[in-house]
Design a protein around this motif. Structure first.
Motif, PDB file in Angstrom:
ATOM      1  N   ALA A  35       0.828  -1.208   0.000  1.00 27.39           N
ATOM      2  CA  ALA A  35       0.000   0.000   0.000  1.00 27.39           C
ATOM      3  C   ALA A  35       0.861   1.257   0.000  1.00 27.39           C
ATOM      4  CB  ALA A  35      -0.935  -0.003   1.214  1.00 27.39           C
ATOM      5  N   SER A  36       1.968   1.247   0.736  1.00 28.34           N
ATOM      6  CA  SER A  36       2.865   2.412   0.784  1.00 28.34           C
ATOM      7  C   SER A  36       3.481   2.684  -0.580  1.00 28.34           C
ATOM      8  CB  SER A  36       3.968   2.180   1.815  1.00 28.34           C
ATOM      9  OG  SER A  36       3.438   1.989   3.107  1.00 28.34           O
ATOM     10  N   LEU A  37       3.908   1.631  -1.262  1.00 28.53           N
ATOM     11  CA  LEU A  37       4.479   1.796  -2.597  1.00 28.53           C
ATOM     12  C   LEU A  37       3.422   2.271  -3.588  1.00 28.53           C
ATOM     13  CD1 LEU A  37       6.772  -1.368  -2.744  1.00 28.53           C
ATOM     14  CD2 LEU A  37       7.451   1.000  -2.327  1.00 28.53           C
ATOM     15  N   PHE A  38       2.203   1.762  -3.436  1.00 28.14           N
ATOM     16  CA  PHE A  38       1.106   2.203  -4.305  1.00 28.14           C
ATOM     17  C   PHE A  38       0.821   3.690  -4.084  1.00 28.14           C
ATOM     18  CE2 PHE A  38      -3.448   3.023  -4.898  1.00 28.14           C
ATOM     19  CZ  PHE A  38      -3.598   2.639  -6.230  1.00 28.14           C
ATOM     20  N   LEU A  39       0.802   4.123  -2.817  1.00 23.30           N
ATOM     21  CA  LEU A  39       0.555   5.534  -2.515  1.00 23.30           C
ATOM     22  C   LEU A  39       1.678   6.418  -3.050  1.00 23.30           C
ATOM     23  CD1 LEU A  39      -0.788   5.230   1.140  1.00 23.30           C
ATOM     24  CD2 LEU A  39      -2.079   5.981  -0.857  1.00 23.30           C
ATOM     25  N   LEU A  40       2.914   5.916  -2.999  1.00 23.97           N
ATOM     26  CA  LEU A  40       4.040   6.664  -3.544  1.00 23.97           C
ATOM     27  C   LEU A  40       3.852   6.888  -5.043  1.00 23.97           C
ATOM     28  CD1 LEU A  40       6.851   7.932  -3.347  1.00 23.97           C
ATOM     29  CD2 LEU A  40       7.817   5.625  -3.606  1.00 23.97           C
ATOM     30  N   GLY A  41       3.489   5.815  -5.753  1.00 22.05           N
ATOM     31  CA  GLY A  41       3.231   5.947  -7.187  1.00 22.05           C
ATOM     32  C   GLY A  41       2.054   6.857  -7.479  1.00 22.05           C
ATOM     33  N   GLU A  42       1.028   6.774  -6.635  1.00 20.54           N
ATOM     34  CA  GLU A  42      -0.171   7.607  -6.811  1.00 20.54           C
ATOM     35  C   GLU A  42       0.161   9.086  -6.663  1.00 20.54           C
ATOM     36  OE1 GLU A  42      -3.447   7.559  -3.780  1.00 20.54           O
ATOM     37  OE2 GLU A  42      -4.496   6.439  -5.337  1.00 20.54           O
ATOM     38  N   ILE A  43       0.993   9.423  -5.688  1.00 21.41           N
ATOM     39  CA  ILE A  43       1.355  10.815  -5.455  1.00 21.41           C
ATOM     40  C   ILE A  43       2.274  11.331  -6.563  1.00 21.41           C
ATOM     41  CG2 ILE A  43       2.676  12.319  -3.908  1.00 21.41           C
ATOM     42  CD1 ILE A  43       1.453  10.846  -1.578  1.00 21.41           C
ATOM     43  N   ILE A  44       3.185  10.477  -7.040  1.00 24.46           N
ATOM     44  CA  ILE A  44       4.042  10.885  -8.160  1.00 24.46           C
ATOM     45  C   ILE A  44       3.197  11.185  -9.394  1.00 24.46           C
ATOM     46  CG2 ILE A  44       5.812  10.086  -9.773  1.00 24.46           C
ATOM     47  CD1 ILE A  44       7.062   8.523  -7.466  1.00 24.46           C
ATOM     48  N   ALA A  45       2.217  10.309  -9.661  1.00 25.77           N
ATOM     49  CA  ALA A  45       1.320  10.526 -10.804  1.00 25.77           C
ATOM     50  C   ALA A  45       0.503  11.799 -10.610  1.00 25.77           C
ATOM     51  CB  ALA A  45       0.398   9.322 -10.977  1.00 25.77           C
ATOM     52  N   GLU A  46       0.060  12.046  -9.381  1.00 27.14           N
ATOM     53  CA  GLU A  46      -0.732  13.245  -9.088  1.00 27.14           C
ATOM     54  C   GLU A  46       0.096  14.511  -9.275  1.00 27.14           C
ATOM     55  OE1 GLU A  46      -3.422  14.970  -5.357  1.00 27.14           O
ATOM     56  OE2 GLU A  46      -2.674  12.919  -5.338  1.00 27.14           O
ATOM     57  N   TYR A  47       1.388  14.427  -8.960  1.00 29.24           N
ATOM     58  CA  TYR A  47       2.268  15.582  -9.113  1.00 29.24           C
ATOM     59  C   TYR A  47       2.391  15.991 -10.583  1.00 29.24           C
ATOM     60  CZ  TYR A  47       6.581  18.307  -9.279  1.00 29.24           C
ATOM     61  OH  TYR A  47       7.514  19.290  -9.524  1.00 29.24           O
ATOM     62  N   PHE A  48       2.546  15.008 -11.460  1.00 27.96           N
ATOM     63  CA  PHE A  48       2.703  15.306 -12.879  1.00 27.96           C
ATOM     64  C   PHE A  48       1.367  15.606 -13.566  1.00 27.96           C
ATOM     65  CE2 PHE A  48       6.632  12.893 -12.101  1.00 27.96           C
ATOM     66  CZ  PHE A  48       7.557  13.782 -12.640  1.00 27.96           C
ATOM     67  N   LYS A  49       0.286  15.087 -13.006  1.00 27.19           N
ATOM     68  CA  LYS A  49      -1.023  15.297 -13.619  1.00 27.19           C
ATOM     69  C   LYS A  49      -1.584  16.675 -13.319  1.00 27.19           C
ATOM     70  CE  LYS A  49      -5.720  13.402 -13.739  1.00 27.19           C
ATOM     71  NZ  LYS A  49      -6.638  12.362 -13.204  1.00 27.19           N
ATOM     72  N   ASN A  50      -1.477  17.105 -12.066  1.00 26.26           N
ATOM     73  CA  ASN A  50      -2.054  18.386 -11.651  1.00 26.26           C
ATOM     74  C   ASN A  50      -0.965  19.444 -11.549  1.00 26.26           C
ATOM     75  OD1 ASN A  50      -4.616  17.192 -11.362  1.00 26.26           O
ATOM     76  ND2 ASN A  50      -4.136  16.549  -9.273  1.00 26.26           N
ATOM     77  N   LYS A  51      -0.921  20.313 -12.514  1.00 23.95           N
ATOM     78  CA  LYS A  51       0.070  21.382 -12.472  1.00 23.95           C
ATOM     79  C   LYS A  51      -0.329  22.418 -11.419  1.00 23.95           C
ATOM     80  CE  LYS A  51      -2.084  23.612 -16.474  1.00 23.95           C
ATOM     81  NZ  LYS A  51      -1.863  24.140 -17.836  1.00 23.95           N
ATOM     82  N   LYS A  52       0.676  23.021 -10.814  1.00 18.70           N
ATOM     83  CA  LYS A  52       0.439  23.996  -9.757  1.00 18.70           C
ATOM     84  C   LYS A  52      -0.072  25.301 -10.345  1.00 18.70           C
ATOM     85  CE  LYS A  52       2.710  26.074  -5.751  1.00 18.70           C
ATOM     86  NZ  LYS A  52       3.984  26.195  -5.005  1.00 18.70           N
ATOM     87  N   VAL A  53      -1.146  25.811  -9.768  1.00 15.51           N
ATOM     88  CA  VAL A  53      -1.726  27.070 -10.222  1.00 15.51           C
ATOM     89  C   VAL A  53      -1.163  28.196  -9.359  1.00 15.51           C
ATOM     90  CG1 VAL A  53      -3.840  28.341 -10.668  1.00 15.51           C
ATOM     91  CG2 VAL A  53      -3.817  25.850 -10.891  1.00 15.51           C
ATOM     92  N   LYS A  54      -0.626  29.217  -9.989  1.00 18.18           N
ATOM     93  CA  LYS A  54      -0.031  30.324  -9.255  1.00 18.18           C
ATOM     94  C   LYS A  54      -1.117  31.192  -8.604  1.00 18.18           C
ATOM     95  CE  LYS A  54       3.923  30.586 -12.413  1.00 18.18           C
ATOM     96  NZ  LYS A  54       4.672  31.439 -13.373  1.00 18.18           N
ATOM     97  N   VAL A  55      -0.722  31.878  -7.536  1.00 17.63           N
ATOM     98  CA  VAL A  55      -1.650  32.764  -6.842  1.00 17.63           C
ATOM     99  C   VAL A  55      -2.140  33.860  -7.781  1.00 17.63           C
ATOM    100  CG1 VAL A  55      -1.913  34.390  -4.934  1.00 17.63           C
ATOM    101  CG2 VAL A  55      -0.586  32.297  -4.603  1.00 17.63           C
ATOM    102  N   GLY A  56      -1.242  34.375  -8.599  1.00 18.60           N
ATOM    103  CA  GLY A  56      -1.617  35.408  -9.545  1.00 18.60           C
ATOM    104  C   GLY A  56      -2.658  34.936 -10.547  1.00 18.60           C
ATOM    105  N   ASP A  57      -2.574  33.653 -10.935  1.00 24.67           N
ATOM    106  CA  ASP A  57      -3.560  33.106 -11.875  1.00 24.67           C
ATOM    107  C   ASP A  57      -4.941  33.017 -11.233  1.00 24.67           C
ATOM    108  OD1 ASP A  57      -1.562  32.847 -13.756  1.00 24.67           O
ATOM    109  OD2 ASP A  57      -1.129  30.754 -13.261  1.00 24.67           O
ATOM    110  N   ILE A  58      -4.984  32.660  -9.948  1.00 25.02           N
ATOM    111  CA  ILE A  58      -6.263  32.613  -9.231  1.00 25.02           C
ATOM    112  C   ILE A  58      -6.855  34.015  -9.120  1.00 25.02           C
ATOM    113  CG2 ILE A  58      -7.381  32.068  -7.029  1.00 25.02           C
ATOM    114  CD1 ILE A  58      -6.554  29.609  -8.606  1.00 25.02           C
ATOM    115  N   TYR A  59      -6.014  34.987  -8.832  1.00 27.09           N
ATOM    116  CA  TYR A  59      -6.476  36.382  -8.752  1.00 27.09           C
ATOM    117  C   TYR A  59      -7.048  36.831 -10.093  1.00 27.09           C
ATOM    118  CZ  TYR A  59      -6.318  41.459  -8.346  1.00 27.09           C
ATOM    119  OH  TYR A  59      -6.653  42.790  -8.362  1.00 27.09           O
ATOM    120  N   ASP A  60      -6.331  36.523 -11.173  1.00 24.67           N
ATOM    121  CA  ASP A  60      -6.801  36.911 -12.509  1.00 24.67           C
ATOM    122  C   ASP A  60      -8.126  36.226 -12.845  1.00 24.67           C
ATOM    123  OD1 ASP A  60      -4.572  38.477 -12.818  1.00 24.67           O
ATOM    124  OD2 ASP A  60      -3.438  36.974 -13.949  1.00 24.67           O
TER     125      ASP A  60
END
Length: 212
Positions: A35-60
């Motif tokens: 389960a720990s290894l699965f969660l590690l892979g899940e988080i790595i996939a989530e990191y590449f899938k969801n790009k970080k939205v900047k604060v300025g972009d949210i304001y805009d």
């Protein structure tokens, strides 16, 4: 020391109970590692899938929402933004409540955000559970073989002692290692989700304000 007749029976029963836990503890520790290894892979996939939205972009985006010419225009603005797809769906559902009364719109929006919080809590609970029970099971896996190991030492059986100590050390490493990994993963994920929910709250308020 005075020995009572029941002492031997109680001691034997406790020994049977503790030794009977060996296999279940080992199986659960193996499941925890997977389960720990699965969660590690899940988080790595989530990191590449969801790009970080900047604060300025949210304001805009909030500024664009407040200046939308219609609900349809607002939905187009949301759909063309760089926020995660889940946030887009929630904001679109909130905008679909424009025909409701203000109190109903706010209740619907609040419930949609709460449902997202519940989903996030479930994801965080996965790592929290392993963080808590991993080291505990590792300790159990350490102590359980020590009984037969010490008995073997008293009888001069070095081979049995070595086997017991090897099992004890392995379970300790597996339990603590899994717990430490999931602790780090949980902290990383929580920081992502805190930012995600803060953005969602701000955007949902902007959509509600537009419809007032």
């Amino acid at each position: 020391m005075v020995s009572f007749p029941g002492d031997t029976l109680i001691s034997s029963a406790m020994d049977v109970i503790s030794q009977s836990l060996t296999v279940p503890v080992l199986i659960i520790l193996l499941i925890i590692v997977v389960a720990s290894l699965f969660l590690l892979g899940e988080i790595i996939a989530e990191y590449f899938k969801n790009k970080k939205v900047k604060v300025g972009d949210i304001y805009d985006l909030i500024f664009k929402i407040s200046n939308a010419t219609s609900i349809e225009h607002l939905q187009v603005i949301v759909s063309q933004s760089d926020i995660p797809d889940l946030q887009k769906r929630i904001l679109t559902k909130i905008s679909d409540t424009h025909s409701m009364k203000k109190s109903s719109r706010e209740a619907a929006a609040r419930r949609l955000v709460e449902m997202e919080e519940e989903r996030i809590d479930k994801n965080l609970n996965k790592t929290d559970i392993i963080t808590r029970i991993g080291p505990t099971l590792g300790l159990m896996g350490t102590l359980i073989p020590m009984g037969p190991g010490l008995a073997a030492l008293g009888a001069g059986d070095i081979n049995t002692l070595a086997t017991s100590l090897t099992l004890a050390f392995n379970t300790t490493i597996v339990g603590i290692g899994s717990g430490a990994l999931c602790y780090v993963l949980g902290k990383i994920r929580k920081s992502w989700y805190d930012r995600y929910l803060a953005d969602l709250d701000a955007l949902s308020d902007a959509v509600l304000d537009y419809m007032d």
